[in-house]
Design a protein around this motif. Sequence first.
Motif, PDB file in Angstrom:
ATOM      1  N   GLN A  71       0.835  -1.206   0.000  1.00  0.00           N
ATOM      2  CA  GLN A  71       0.000   0.000   0.000  1.00  0.00           C
ATOM      3  C   GLN A  71       0.867   1.252   0.000  1.00  0.00           C
ATOM      4  O   GLN A  71       0.597   2.197  -0.751  1.00  0.00           O
ATOM      5  CB  GLN A  71      -0.926  -0.008   1.227  1.00  0.00           C
ATOM      6  N   GLU A  72       1.901   1.281   0.810  1.00  0.00           N
ATOM      7  CA  GLU A  72       2.788   2.446   0.843  1.00  0.00           C
ATOM      8  C   GLU A  72       3.518   2.622  -0.487  1.00  0.00           C
ATOM      9  O   GLU A  72       3.695   3.741  -0.970  1.00  0.00           O
ATOM     10  CB  GLU A  72       3.803   2.306   1.977  1.00  0.00           C
ATOM     11  N   LYS A  73       3.930   1.527  -1.107  1.00  0.00           N
ATOM     12  CA  LYS A  73       4.597   1.610  -2.404  1.00  0.00           C
ATOM     13  C   LYS A  73       3.657   2.159  -3.466  1.00  0.00           C
ATOM     14  O   LYS A  73       4.029   3.002  -4.271  1.00  0.00           O
ATOM     15  CB  LYS A  73       5.099   0.229  -2.839  1.00  0.00           C
ATOM     16  N   ARG A  74       2.387   1.678  -3.471  1.00  0.00           N
ATOM     17  CA  ARG A  74       1.420   2.161  -4.439  1.00  0.00           C
ATOM     18  C   ARG A  74       1.127   3.638  -4.225  1.00  0.00           C
ATOM     19  O   ARG A  74       1.038   4.413  -5.179  1.00  0.00           O
ATOM     20  CB  ARG A  74       0.112   1.369  -4.340  1.00  0.00           C
ATOM     21  N   GLU A  75       0.993   4.063  -2.965  1.00  0.00           N
ATOM     22  CA  GLU A  75       0.730   5.469  -2.678  1.00  0.00           C
ATOM     23  C   GLU A  75       1.887   6.355  -3.129  1.00  0.00           C
ATOM     24  O   GLU A  75       1.680   7.459  -3.626  1.00  0.00           O
ATOM     25  CB  GLU A  75       0.456   5.666  -1.187  1.00  0.00           C
ATOM     26  N   ARG A  76       3.117   5.872  -2.999  1.00  0.00           N
ATOM     27  CA  ARG A  76       4.269   6.637  -3.450  1.00  0.00           C
ATOM     28  C   ARG A  76       4.270   6.773  -4.976  1.00  0.00           C
ATOM     29  O   ARG A  76       4.521   7.851  -5.516  1.00  0.00           O
ATOM     30  CB  ARG A  76       5.549   5.955  -2.975  1.00  0.00           C
ATOM     31  N   ARG A  77       3.968   5.675  -5.671  1.00  0.00           N
ATOM     32  CA  ARG A  77       3.866   5.741  -7.136  1.00  0.00           C
ATOM     33  C   ARG A  77       2.741   6.686  -7.547  1.00  0.00           C
ATOM     34  O   ARG A  77       2.856   7.447  -8.508  1.00  0.00           O
ATOM     35  CB  ARG A  77       3.618   4.352  -7.727  1.00  0.00           C
ATOM     36  N   HIS A  78       1.635   6.635  -6.811  1.00  0.00           N
ATOM     37  CA  HIS A  78       0.487   7.485  -7.120  1.00  0.00           C
ATOM     38  C   HIS A  78       0.855   8.961  -6.978  1.00  0.00           C
ATOM     39  O   HIS A  78       0.460   9.793  -7.805  1.00  0.00           O
ATOM     40  CB  HIS A  78      -0.684   7.144  -6.205  1.00  0.00           C
ATOM     41  N   ARG A  79       1.591   9.312  -5.937  1.00  0.00           N
ATOM     42  CA  ARG A  79       2.024  10.705  -5.762  1.00  0.00           C
ATOM     43  C   ARG A  79       2.900  11.155  -6.932  1.00  0.00           C
ATOM     44  O   ARG A  79       2.798  12.293  -7.385  1.00  0.00           O
ATOM     45  CB  ARG A  79       2.775  10.882  -4.443  1.00  0.00           C
ATOM     46  N   ARG A  80       3.745  10.252  -7.411  1.00  0.00           N
ATOM     47  CA  ARG A  80       4.598  10.577  -8.559  1.00  0.00           C
ATOM     48  C   ARG A  80       3.756  10.837  -9.807  1.00  0.00           C
ATOM     49  O   ARG A  80       4.019  11.775 -10.564  1.00  0.00           O
ATOM     50  CB  ARG A  80       5.564   9.422  -8.830  1.00  0.00           C
ATOM     51  N   VAL A  81       2.745  10.007 -10.027  1.00  0.00           N
ATOM     52  CA  VAL A  81       1.864  10.173 -11.187  1.00  0.00           C
ATOM     53  C   VAL A  81       1.060  11.460 -11.050  1.00  0.00           C
ATOM     54  O   VAL A  81       0.931  12.230 -12.003  1.00  0.00           O
ATOM     55  CB  VAL A  81       0.927   8.958 -11.345  1.00  0.00           C
ATOM     56  N   ARG A  82       0.523  11.714  -9.861  1.00  0.00           N
ATOM     57  CA  ARG A  82      -0.328  12.890  -9.653  1.00  0.00           C
ATOM     58  C   ARG A  82       0.430  14.199  -9.768  1.00  0.00           C
ATOM     59  O   ARG A  82      -0.148  15.248 -10.012  1.00  0.00           O
ATOM     60  CB  ARG A  82      -1.003  12.831  -8.281  1.00  0.00           C
ATOM     61  N   ALA A  83       1.754  14.167  -9.584  1.00  0.00           N
ATOM     62  CA  ALA A  83       2.545  15.381  -9.751  1.00  0.00           C
ATOM     63  C   ALA A  83       2.530  15.834 -11.206  1.00  0.00           C
ATOM     64  O   ALA A  83       2.710  17.019 -11.492  1.00  0.00           O
ATOM     65  CB  ALA A  83       3.984  15.143  -9.299  1.00  0.00           C
ATOM     66  N   LYS A  84       2.294  14.917 -12.129  1.00  0.00           N
ATOM     67  CA  LYS A  84       2.325  15.221 -13.554  1.00  0.00           C
ATOM     68  C   LYS A  84       0.928  15.339 -14.165  1.00  0.00           C
ATOM     69  O   LYS A  84       0.771  15.951 -15.209  1.00  0.00           O
ATOM     70  CB  LYS A  84       3.086  14.124 -14.301  1.00  0.00           C
ATOM     71  N   VAL A  85      -0.084  14.736 -13.547  1.00  0.00           N
ATOM     72  CA  VAL A  85      -1.420  14.657 -14.129  1.00  0.00           C
ATOM     73  C   VAL A  85      -2.358  15.584 -13.362  1.00  0.00           C
ATOM     74  O   VAL A  85      -2.449  15.521 -12.141  1.00  0.00           O
ATOM     75  CB  VAL A  85      -1.948  13.201 -14.063  1.00  0.00           C
ATOM     76  N   PHE A  86      -3.070  16.450 -14.107  1.00  0.00           N
ATOM     77  CA  PHE A  86      -3.988  17.395 -13.487  1.00  0.00           C
ATOM     78  C   PHE A  86      -5.224  17.515 -14.358  1.00  0.00           C
ATOM     79  O   PHE A  86      -5.121  17.634 -15.582  1.00  0.00           O
ATOM     80  CB  PHE A  86      -3.303  18.765 -13.347  1.00  0.00           C
ATOM     81  N   GLY A  87      -6.394  17.471 -13.754  1.00  0.00           N
ATOM     82  CA  GLY A  87      -7.642  17.541 -14.501  1.00  0.00           C
ATOM     83  C   GLY A  87      -8.328  18.883 -14.350  1.00  0.00           C
ATOM     84  O   GLY A  87      -8.282  19.496 -13.286  1.00  0.00           O
ATOM     85  N   THR A  88      -8.970  19.332 -15.420  1.00  0.00           N
ATOM     86  CA  THR A  88      -9.748  20.567 -15.388  1.00  0.00           C
ATOM     87  C   THR A  88     -11.202  20.226 -15.702  1.00  0.00           C
ATOM     88  O   THR A  88     -11.529  19.067 -15.950  1.00  0.00           O
ATOM     89  CB  THR A  88      -9.215  21.570 -16.435  1.00  0.00           C
ATOM     90  N   SER A  89     -12.049  21.240 -15.740  1.00  0.00           N
ATOM     91  CA  SER A  89     -13.453  20.962 -16.057  1.00  0.00           C
ATOM     92  C   SER A  89     -13.614  20.560 -17.523  1.00  0.00           C
ATOM     93  O   SER A  89     -14.476  19.762 -17.858  1.00  0.00           O
ATOM     94  CB  SER A  89     -14.317  22.177 -15.742  1.00  0.00           C
ATOM     95  N   ALA A  90     -12.770  21.104 -18.405  1.00  0.00           N
ATOM     96  CA  ALA A  90     -12.852  20.746 -19.820  1.00  0.00           C
ATOM     97  C   ALA A  90     -12.225  19.380 -20.090  1.00  0.00           C
ATOM     98  O   ALA A  90     -12.743  18.601 -20.885  1.00  0.00           O
ATOM     99  CB  ALA A  90     -12.149  21.805 -20.660  1.00  0.00           C
ATOM    100  N   VAL A  91     -11.090  19.093 -19.438  1.00  0.00           N
ATOM    101  CA  VAL A  91     -10.393  17.818 -19.606  1.00  0.00           C
ATOM    102  C   VAL A  91     -10.149  17.245 -18.213  1.00  0.00           C
ATOM    103  O   VAL A  91      -9.104  17.473 -17.601  1.00  0.00           O
ATOM    104  CB  VAL A  91      -9.049  18.006 -20.359  1.00  0.00           C
ATOM    105  N   PRO A  92     -11.120  16.497 -17.659  1.00  0.00           N
ATOM    106  CA  PRO A  92     -10.971  15.980 -16.298  1.00  0.00           C
ATOM    107  C   PRO A  92     -10.000  14.809 -16.218  1.00  0.00           C
ATOM    108  O   PRO A  92      -9.601  14.229 -17.216  1.00  0.00           O
ATOM    109  CB  PRO A  92     -12.395  15.531 -15.941  1.00  0.00           C
ATOM    110  N   ARG A  93      -9.627  14.481 -14.991  1.00  0.00           N
ATOM    111  CA  ARG A  93      -8.716  13.370 -14.730  1.00  0.00           C
ATOM    112  C   ARG A  93      -9.543  12.106 -14.502  1.00  0.00           C
ATOM    113  O   ARG A  93     -10.454  12.081 -13.689  1.00  0.00           O
ATOM    114  CB  ARG A  93      -7.896  13.693 -13.474  1.00  0.00           C
ATOM    115  N   LEU A  94      -9.230  11.040 -15.245  1.00  0.00           N
ATOM    116  CA  LEU A  94      -9.895   9.754 -15.066  1.00  0.00           C
ATOM    117  C   LEU A  94      -9.101   8.981 -14.016  1.00  0.00           C
ATOM    118  O   LEU A  94      -7.986   8.534 -14.277  1.00  0.00           O
ATOM    119  CB  LEU A  94      -9.941   8.983 -16.382  1.00  0.00           C
ATOM    120  N   SER A  95      -9.657   8.853 -12.831  1.00  0.00           N
ATOM    121  CA  SER A  95      -8.976   8.240 -11.704  1.00  0.00           C
ATOM    122  C   SER A  95      -9.530   6.845 -11.449  1.00  0.00           C
ATOM    123  O   SER A  95     -10.742   6.628 -11.494  1.00  0.00           O
ATOM    124  CB  SER A  95      -9.183   9.108 -10.464  1.00  0.00           C
ATOM    125  N   ILE A  96      -8.629   5.897 -11.171  1.00  0.00           N
ATOM    126  CA  ILE A  96      -9.012   4.507 -10.928  1.00  0.00           C
ATOM    127  C   ILE A  96      -8.613   4.115  -9.519  1.00  0.00           C
ATOM    128  O   ILE A  96      -7.520   4.441  -9.063  1.00  0.00           O
ATOM    129  CB  ILE A  96      -8.325   3.562 -11.919  1.00  0.00           C
TER     130      ILE A  96
END
Length: 121
Positions: free
Chosen positions: A8-33
């Motif tokens: 879980q900690e490893k996945r959360e760390r990878r997720h933080r790395r991904v989220r630093a680069k990915v950002f969603g707006t109202s026109a182009v939202p972020r598809l989160s899984i």
Amino acid sequence: MKRIKTKQEKRERRHRRVRAKVFGTSAVPRLSIFRSNKRVWVQLVDDTAGKTIVAASDKEIKANKKTAEKAVATGAKVGELLARKAREKKIDRAVFDRGGYKYHGIVKAVAEGARNGGLKF
């Protein structure tokens, strides 16, 4: 330096790395899984407003996955359901956030199902 030990900690760390680069707006939202051992949740998020625009899960399609093949097929159906709901809200583009998971299996099936449903990444 603290060692990261649990999955879980490893996945959360990878997720933080991904989220630093990915950002969603109202026109182009972020598809989160998010996936657990039993369920899959997918949502389109507007990060500027901090709101979920559209959400879908395998509970909505009444899927009971027992094997890996059924789980992947369920993931594809969830992706298509999310794309259908997004089209109703006039959304046709999204930014894909894999949530720290490998792009493999259910996560890949959700992405392909959303693409088949009409979303563009």
